[in-house]
Design a protein around this motif. Structure first.
Motif, PDB file in Angstrom:
ATOM      1  N   ARG A   1     -41.140 -20.787   5.427  1.00 15.97           N
ATOM      2  CA  ARG A   1     -39.922 -21.564   5.678  1.00 15.97           C
ATOM      3  C   ARG A   1     -39.099 -20.885   6.772  1.00 15.97           C
ATOM      4  NH1 ARG A   1     -38.185 -23.411   0.357  1.00 15.97           N
ATOM      5  NH2 ARG A   1     -38.431 -21.222   0.019  1.00 15.97           N
ATOM      6  N   TRP A   2     -39.007 -19.567   6.708  1.00 18.53           N
ATOM      7  CA  TRP A   2     -38.304 -18.809   7.741  1.00 18.53           C
ATOM      8  C   TRP A   2     -39.014 -18.932   9.090  1.00 18.53           C
ATOM      9  CZ3 TRP A   2     -33.621 -17.021   8.264  1.00 18.53           C
ATOM     10  CH2 TRP A   2     -32.850 -16.810   7.130  1.00 18.53           C
TER      11      TRP A   2
ATOM     12  N   MET B   1     -44.136 -24.940  13.764  1.00 18.45           N
ATOM     13  CA  MET B   1     -43.095 -25.316  12.813  1.00 18.45           C
ATOM     14  C   MET B   1     -43.653 -26.302  11.775  1.00 18.45           C
ATOM     15  SD  MET B   1     -39.506 -27.310  13.519  1.00 18.45           S
ATOM     16  CE  MET B   1     -40.359 -28.821  13.942  1.00 18.45           C
ATOM     17  N   LEU B   2     -44.395 -27.298  12.249  1.00 14.49           N
ATOM     18  CA  LEU B   2     -44.977 -28.278  11.328  1.00 14.49           C
ATOM     19  C   LEU B   2     -45.992 -27.645  10.387  1.00 14.49           C
ATOM     20  CD1 LEU B   2     -45.546 -31.336  13.675  1.00 14.49           C
ATOM     21  CD2 LEU B   2     -43.760 -31.034  11.954  1.00 14.49           C
ATOM     22  N   PHE B   3     -46.851 -26.794  10.915  1.00 12.55           N
ATOM     23  CA  PHE B   3     -47.914 -26.220  10.107  1.00 12.55           C
ATOM     24  C   PHE B   3     -47.391 -25.182   9.118  1.00 12.55           C
ATOM     25  CE2 PHE B   3     -50.949 -27.260  13.810  1.00 12.55           C
ATOM     26  CZ  PHE B   3     -51.042 -28.568  13.388  1.00 12.55           C
ATOM     27  N   PHE B   4     -46.391 -24.394   9.515  1.00 12.91           N
ATOM     28  CA  PHE B   4     -45.774 -23.468   8.558  1.00 12.91           C
ATOM     29  C   PHE B   4     -44.997 -24.258   7.504  1.00 12.91           C
ATOM     30  CE2 PHE B   4     -45.852 -20.088  12.011  1.00 12.91           C
ATOM     31  CZ  PHE B   4     -46.821 -19.330  11.392  1.00 12.91           C
ATOM     32  N   GLY B   5     -44.296 -25.295   7.947  1.00 16.26           N
ATOM     33  CA  GLY B   5     -43.521 -26.121   7.022  1.00 16.26           C
ATOM     34  C   GLY B   5     -44.395 -26.887   6.049  1.00 16.26           C
ATOM     35  N   PHE B   6     -45.610 -27.206   6.468  1.00 21.94           N
ATOM     36  CA  PHE B   6     -46.560 -27.931   5.614  1.00 21.94           C
ATOM     37  C   PHE B   6     -46.742 -27.213   4.278  1.00 21.94           C
ATOM     38  CE2 PHE B   6     -51.341 -28.152   4.855  1.00 21.94           C
ATOM     39  CZ  PHE B   6     -51.294 -29.322   4.129  1.00 21.94           C
ATOM     40  N   TYR B   7     -47.056 -25.940   4.322  1.00 26.25           N
ATOM     41  CA  TYR B   7     -47.241 -25.203   3.070  1.00 26.25           C
ATOM     42  C   TYR B   7     -45.917 -25.028   2.328  1.00 26.25           C
ATOM     43  CZ  TYR B   7     -47.805 -21.554  -0.328  1.00 26.25           C
ATOM     44  OH  TYR B   7     -47.764 -20.852  -1.494  1.00 26.25           O
ATOM     45  N   ALA B   8     -44.869 -24.686   3.054  1.00 21.02           N
ATOM     46  CA  ALA B   8     -43.575 -24.426   2.407  1.00 21.02           C
ATOM     47  C   ALA B   8     -43.095 -25.656   1.627  1.00 21.02           C
ATOM     48  CB  ALA B   8     -42.540 -24.021   3.454  1.00 21.02           C
TER      49      ALA B   8
END
Length: 174
Positions: A17-18, A59-66
């Motif tokens: 998320r960060w 941003m999208l790919f990190f946010g996907f898991y979060a």
């Protein structure tokens, strides 16, 4: 062991998320600087657009898991919440299985994509596969999340599709 895995997955979700937030902050900052420089000096930085695309993908790919981990993904459970508990359990196990199979499909493609994406990105000295690396990492984590959820449902620790009242209406005083 499941408690440790749960905590580890939660910590990674916070980190991701960060990372998504930092990616957004950098994107906005470099584009703002580029707009100001273009408006005042009539010049533009050519590297801003490729970095913006890369950071947007990250941003999208990190946010996907979060977001999956934070249970903020879209769940259409209109029918499932009305079913008896045994059918909700089967539905939850089925949903986890489909999610894991989808993550496996993404991960099966990863090695061949990495091999063929060795050329450098335009104006960025990184190979093309670096753009999708967070997707593959998130896919592994989502797989683990779904597997953990499957185990929790199968062992009775969690009942899927429980009806949750999201709107707490204030009581009317008469």
């Amino acid at each position: 062991m499941m408690t440790s895995l749960n905590k580890a997955l939660d910590m990674v979700a916070i980190l991701f998320r960060w990372l998504a937030t930092i990616s957004l902050l950098i994107m906005v900052s470099i584009n703002l600087v580029n707009v100001v420089v273009r408006a005042t000096l009539d010049q533009a930085f050519g590297w801003v657009f490729p970095w913006t695309l890369l950071l947007f993908a990250w941003m999208l790919f990190f946010g996907f898991y979060a977001y999956v981990r934070g249970k903020r993904d879209v769940v259409v459970d209109v029918i499932m919440i009305r079913l008896p508990k045994p059918l909700r359990i089967l539905g939850g196990l089925f949903a986890c299985t489909v999610g894991m199979l989808f993550m496996i499909a993404i991960l099966r493609a990863a090695p061949s994509l990495i091999v063929i994406q060795q050329t450098k990105m335009d104006m960025i000295d990184l190979p093309l596969w670096a753009r999708s690396l967070p997707l593959f990492i998130s896919s592994v984590l989502v797989f683990l999340h779904m597997l953990l959820n499957f185990i929790q449902i199968a062992t009775g620790q969690v009942t899927p599709f429980e009806k949750v009242d999201t709107l707490d209406e204030p009581e009317v005083q008469t």
